[in-house]
Design a protein around this motif. Structure first.
Motif, PDB file in Angstrom:
ATOM      1  N   ASP A  51      -1.683 -41.935   9.014  1.00  0.00           N
ATOM      2  CA  ASP A  51      -1.684 -41.107   7.811  1.00  0.00           C
ATOM      3  C   ASP A  51      -2.233 -41.888   6.631  1.00  0.00           C
ATOM      4  O   ASP A  51      -2.913 -41.325   5.773  1.00  0.00           O
ATOM      5  CB  ASP A  51      -0.262 -40.620   7.498  1.00  0.00           C
ATOM      6  N   ALA A  52      -1.948 -43.179   6.588  1.00  0.00           N
ATOM      7  CA  ALA A  52      -2.458 -44.021   5.502  1.00  0.00           C
ATOM      8  C   ALA A  52      -3.979 -44.047   5.533  1.00  0.00           C
ATOM      9  O   ALA A  52      -4.633 -43.954   4.488  1.00  0.00           O
ATOM     10  CB  ALA A  52      -1.892 -45.427   5.618  1.00  0.00           C
ATOM     11  N   VAL A  53      -4.556 -44.160   6.716  1.00  0.00           N
ATOM     12  CA  VAL A  53      -6.014 -44.180   6.850  1.00  0.00           C
ATOM     13  C   VAL A  53      -6.588 -42.840   6.393  1.00  0.00           C
ATOM     14  O   VAL A  53      -7.592 -42.798   5.668  1.00  0.00           O
ATOM     15  CB  VAL A  53      -6.425 -44.490   8.311  1.00  0.00           C
ATOM     16  N   LYS A  54      -5.945 -41.772   6.788  1.00  0.00           N
ATOM     17  CA  LYS A  54      -6.422 -40.436   6.396  1.00  0.00           C
ATOM     18  C   LYS A  54      -6.361 -40.265   4.884  1.00  0.00           C
ATOM     19  O   LYS A  54      -7.322 -39.777   4.265  1.00  0.00           O
ATOM     20  CB  LYS A  54      -5.571 -39.370   7.092  1.00  0.00           C
ATOM     21  N   ASN A  55      -5.248 -40.678   4.286  1.00  0.00           N
ATOM     22  CA  ASN A  55      -5.102 -40.552   2.833  1.00  0.00           C
ATOM     23  C   ASN A  55      -6.133 -41.402   2.097  1.00  0.00           C
ATOM     24  O   ASN A  55      -6.730 -40.955   1.118  1.00  0.00           O
ATOM     25  CB  ASN A  55      -3.691 -40.946   2.401  1.00  0.00           C
ATOM     26  N   LEU A  56      -6.324 -42.620   2.562  1.00  0.00           N
ATOM     27  CA  LEU A  56      -7.306 -43.495   1.927  1.00  0.00           C
ATOM     28  C   LEU A  56      -8.715 -42.938   2.081  1.00  0.00           C
ATOM     29  O   LEU A  56      -9.527 -43.028   1.151  1.00  0.00           O
ATOM     30  CB  LEU A  56      -7.214 -44.907   2.516  1.00  0.00           C
ATOM     31  N   SER A  57      -9.005 -42.367   3.236  1.00  0.00           N
ATOM     32  CA  SER A  57     -10.326 -41.770   3.451  1.00  0.00           C
ATOM     33  C   SER A  57     -10.545 -40.588   2.513  1.00  0.00           C
ATOM     34  O   SER A  57     -11.645 -40.393   1.986  1.00  0.00           O
ATOM     35  CB  SER A  57     -10.483 -41.313   4.896  1.00  0.00           C
ATOM     36  N   GLU A  58      -9.504 -39.800   2.303  1.00  0.00           N
ATOM     37  CA  GLU A  58      -9.600 -38.665   1.385  1.00  0.00           C
ATOM     38  C   GLU A  58      -9.797 -39.128  -0.051  1.00  0.00           C
ATOM     39  O   GLU A  58     -10.461 -38.464  -0.844  1.00  0.00           O
ATOM     40  CB  GLU A  58      -8.358 -37.781   1.504  1.00  0.00           C
ATOM     41  N   GLU A  59      -9.211 -40.279  -0.404  1.00  0.00           N
ATOM     42  CA  GLU A  59      -9.400 -40.834  -1.747  1.00  0.00           C
ATOM     43  C   GLU A  59     -10.795 -41.433  -1.903  1.00  0.00           C
ATOM     44  O   GLU A  59     -11.314 -41.509  -3.021  1.00  0.00           O
ATOM     45  CB  GLU A  59      -8.342 -41.912  -2.019  1.00  0.00           C
ATOM     46  N   ILE A 104     -14.921 -48.415  -4.473  1.00  0.00           N
ATOM     47  CA  ILE A 104     -15.255 -47.982  -3.105  1.00  0.00           C
ATOM     48  C   ILE A 104     -15.027 -49.122  -2.131  1.00  0.00           C
ATOM     49  O   ILE A 104     -14.433 -48.933  -1.062  1.00  0.00           O
ATOM     50  CB  ILE A 104     -16.711 -47.473  -3.037  1.00  0.00           C
ATOM     51  N   LYS A 105     -15.468 -50.327  -2.484  1.00  0.00           N
ATOM     52  CA  LYS A 105     -15.264 -51.486  -1.606  1.00  0.00           C
ATOM     53  C   LYS A 105     -13.779 -51.744  -1.379  1.00  0.00           C
ATOM     54  O   LYS A 105     -13.356 -52.057  -0.262  1.00  0.00           O
ATOM     55  CB  LYS A 105     -15.929 -52.727  -2.209  1.00  0.00           C
ATOM     56  N   ALA A 106     -12.988 -51.612  -2.447  1.00  0.00           N
ATOM     57  CA  ALA A 106     -11.541 -51.838  -2.319  1.00  0.00           C
ATOM     58  C   ALA A 106     -10.918 -50.803  -1.382  1.00  0.00           C
ATOM     59  O   ALA A 106     -10.077 -51.144  -0.534  1.00  0.00           O
ATOM     60  CB  ALA A 106     -10.885 -51.788  -3.694  1.00  0.00           C
ATOM     61  N   LYS A 107     -11.317 -49.527  -1.522  1.00  0.00           N
ATOM     62  CA  LYS A 107     -10.775 -48.471  -0.640  1.00  0.00           C
ATOM     63  C   LYS A 107     -11.192 -48.715   0.807  1.00  0.00           C
ATOM     64  O   LYS A 107     -10.390 -48.559   1.727  1.00  0.00           O
ATOM     65  CB  LYS A 107     -11.261 -47.081  -1.087  1.00  0.00           C
ATOM     66  N   GLU A 108     -12.460 -49.083   1.018  1.00  0.00           N
ATOM     67  CA  GLU A 108     -12.932 -49.342   2.385  1.00  0.00           C
ATOM     68  C   GLU A 108     -12.188 -50.508   3.008  1.00  0.00           C
ATOM     69  O   GLU A 108     -11.840 -50.476   4.188  1.00  0.00           O
ATOM     70  CB  GLU A 108     -14.439 -49.594   2.373  1.00  0.00           C
ATOM     71  N   LYS A 109     -11.907 -51.543   2.215  1.00  0.00           N
ATOM     72  CA  LYS A 109     -11.143 -52.694   2.725  1.00  0.00           C
ATOM     73  C   LYS A 109      -9.720 -52.255   3.078  1.00  0.00           C
ATOM     74  O   LYS A 109      -9.177 -52.641   4.109  1.00  0.00           O
ATOM     75  CB  LYS A 109     -11.103 -53.821   1.708  1.00  0.00           C
ATOM     76  N   ALA A 110      -9.124 -51.431   2.220  1.00  0.00           N
ATOM     77  CA  ALA A 110      -7.773 -50.931   2.496  1.00  0.00           C
ATOM     78  C   ALA A 110      -7.757 -50.099   3.768  1.00  0.00           C
ATOM     79  O   ALA A 110      -6.808 -50.183   4.568  1.00  0.00           O
ATOM     80  CB  ALA A 110      -7.264 -50.114   1.307  1.00  0.00           C
ATOM     81  N   ILE A 111      -8.806 -49.305   3.987  1.00  0.00           N
ATOM     82  CA  ILE A 111      -8.891 -48.501   5.209  1.00  0.00           C
ATOM     83  C   ILE A 111      -8.983 -49.409   6.431  1.00  0.00           C
ATOM     84  O   ILE A 111      -8.285 -49.190   7.432  1.00  0.00           O
ATOM     85  CB  ILE A 111     -10.104 -47.539   5.139  1.00  0.00           C
ATOM     86  N   ARG A 112      -9.844 -50.421   6.364  1.00  0.00           N
ATOM     87  CA  ARG A 112      -9.970 -51.358   7.502  1.00  0.00           C
ATOM     88  C   ARG A 112      -8.652 -52.073   7.772  1.00  0.00           C
ATOM     89  O   ARG A 112      -8.247 -52.236   8.925  1.00  0.00           O
ATOM     90  CB  ARG A 112     -11.078 -52.373   7.224  1.00  0.00           C
ATOM     91  N   ASP A 113      -7.968 -52.491   6.700  1.00  0.00           N
ATOM     92  CA  ASP A 113      -6.671 -53.169   6.873  1.00  0.00           C
ATOM     93  C   ASP A 113      -5.646 -52.248   7.517  1.00  0.00           C
ATOM     94  O   ASP A 113      -4.891 -52.663   8.409  1.00  0.00           O
ATOM     95  CB  ASP A 113      -6.153 -53.681   5.528  1.00  0.00           C
ATOM     96  N   ALA A 114      -5.633 -50.982   7.080  1.00  0.00           N
ATOM     97  CA  ALA A 114      -4.679 -50.020   7.653  1.00  0.00           C
ATOM     98  C   ALA A 114      -5.004 -49.753   9.119  1.00  0.00           C
ATOM     99  O   ALA A 114      -4.092 -49.642   9.957  1.00  0.00           O
ATOM    100  CB  ALA A 114      -4.703 -48.721   6.854  1.00  0.00           C
ATOM    101  N   GLN A 115      -6.297 -49.660   9.455  1.00  0.00           N
ATOM    102  CA  GLN A 115      -6.686 -49.447  10.847  1.00  0.00           C
ATOM    103  C   GLN A 115      -6.298 -50.644  11.704  1.00  0.00           C
ATOM    104  O   GLN A 115      -5.820 -50.479  12.831  1.00  0.00           O
ATOM    105  CB  GLN A 115      -8.196 -49.197  10.941  1.00  0.00           C
ATOM    106  N   THR A 116      -6.492 -51.843  11.186  1.00  0.00           N
ATOM    107  CA  THR A 116      -6.113 -53.053  11.923  1.00  0.00           C
ATOM    108  C   THR A 116      -4.609 -53.099  12.144  1.00  0.00           C
ATOM    109  O   THR A 116      -4.148 -53.420  13.238  1.00  0.00           O
ATOM    110  CB  THR A 116      -6.577 -54.306  11.156  1.00  0.00           C
TER     111      THR A 116
END
Length: 103
Positions: free
Chosen positions: A2-10, A38-50
């Motif tokens: 859900d965190a990845v989904k929310n971050l992707s939506e943001e 955008i870079k910060a959100k993408e990094k957060a998405i990668r961290d959440a996926q990991t």
């Protein structure tokens, strides 16, 4: 997940904002601020996926290993193994001779 989904939506509105800023040829400072966001959100998405992948790996360990079996190791020396191979060879020769005798 859900965190990845929310971050992707943001992330989507930020990308749209960047596209608009570039189209309107806005100030480079504004563009760089949005790019950094955008870079910060993408990094957060990668961290959440990991993190999610690590949790799945820890929870769903699908190795075909029986954890209740005790490991058995061979403690024989090399010479003992060679002697055993020779003994097994002699047993095979004896069995073959017996088969020949029956024919």
């Amino acid at each position: 997940m859900d965190a990845v989904k929310n971050l992707s939506e943001e992330l989507l509105p930020l990308k749209e904002k960047l596209k608009t800023l570039k189209k309107d040829k806005a100030d480079k400072g504004k563009i760089s601020v949005v790019e950094e966001a955008i870079k910060a959100k993408e990094k957060a998405i990668r961290d959440a996926q990991t993190k999610a992948a690590d949790i799945d790996a820890a929870v769903y360990d699908l190795k075909a290993v029986n954890p209740h079996i005790k490991a058995i190791s061979d403690t024989r020396t090399v010479l003992e193994i060679i002697d055993n191979i020779n003994l097994q060879g002699q047993i095979v020769v004896t069995a073959m001779n017996n088969l020949r005798g029956l024919l």
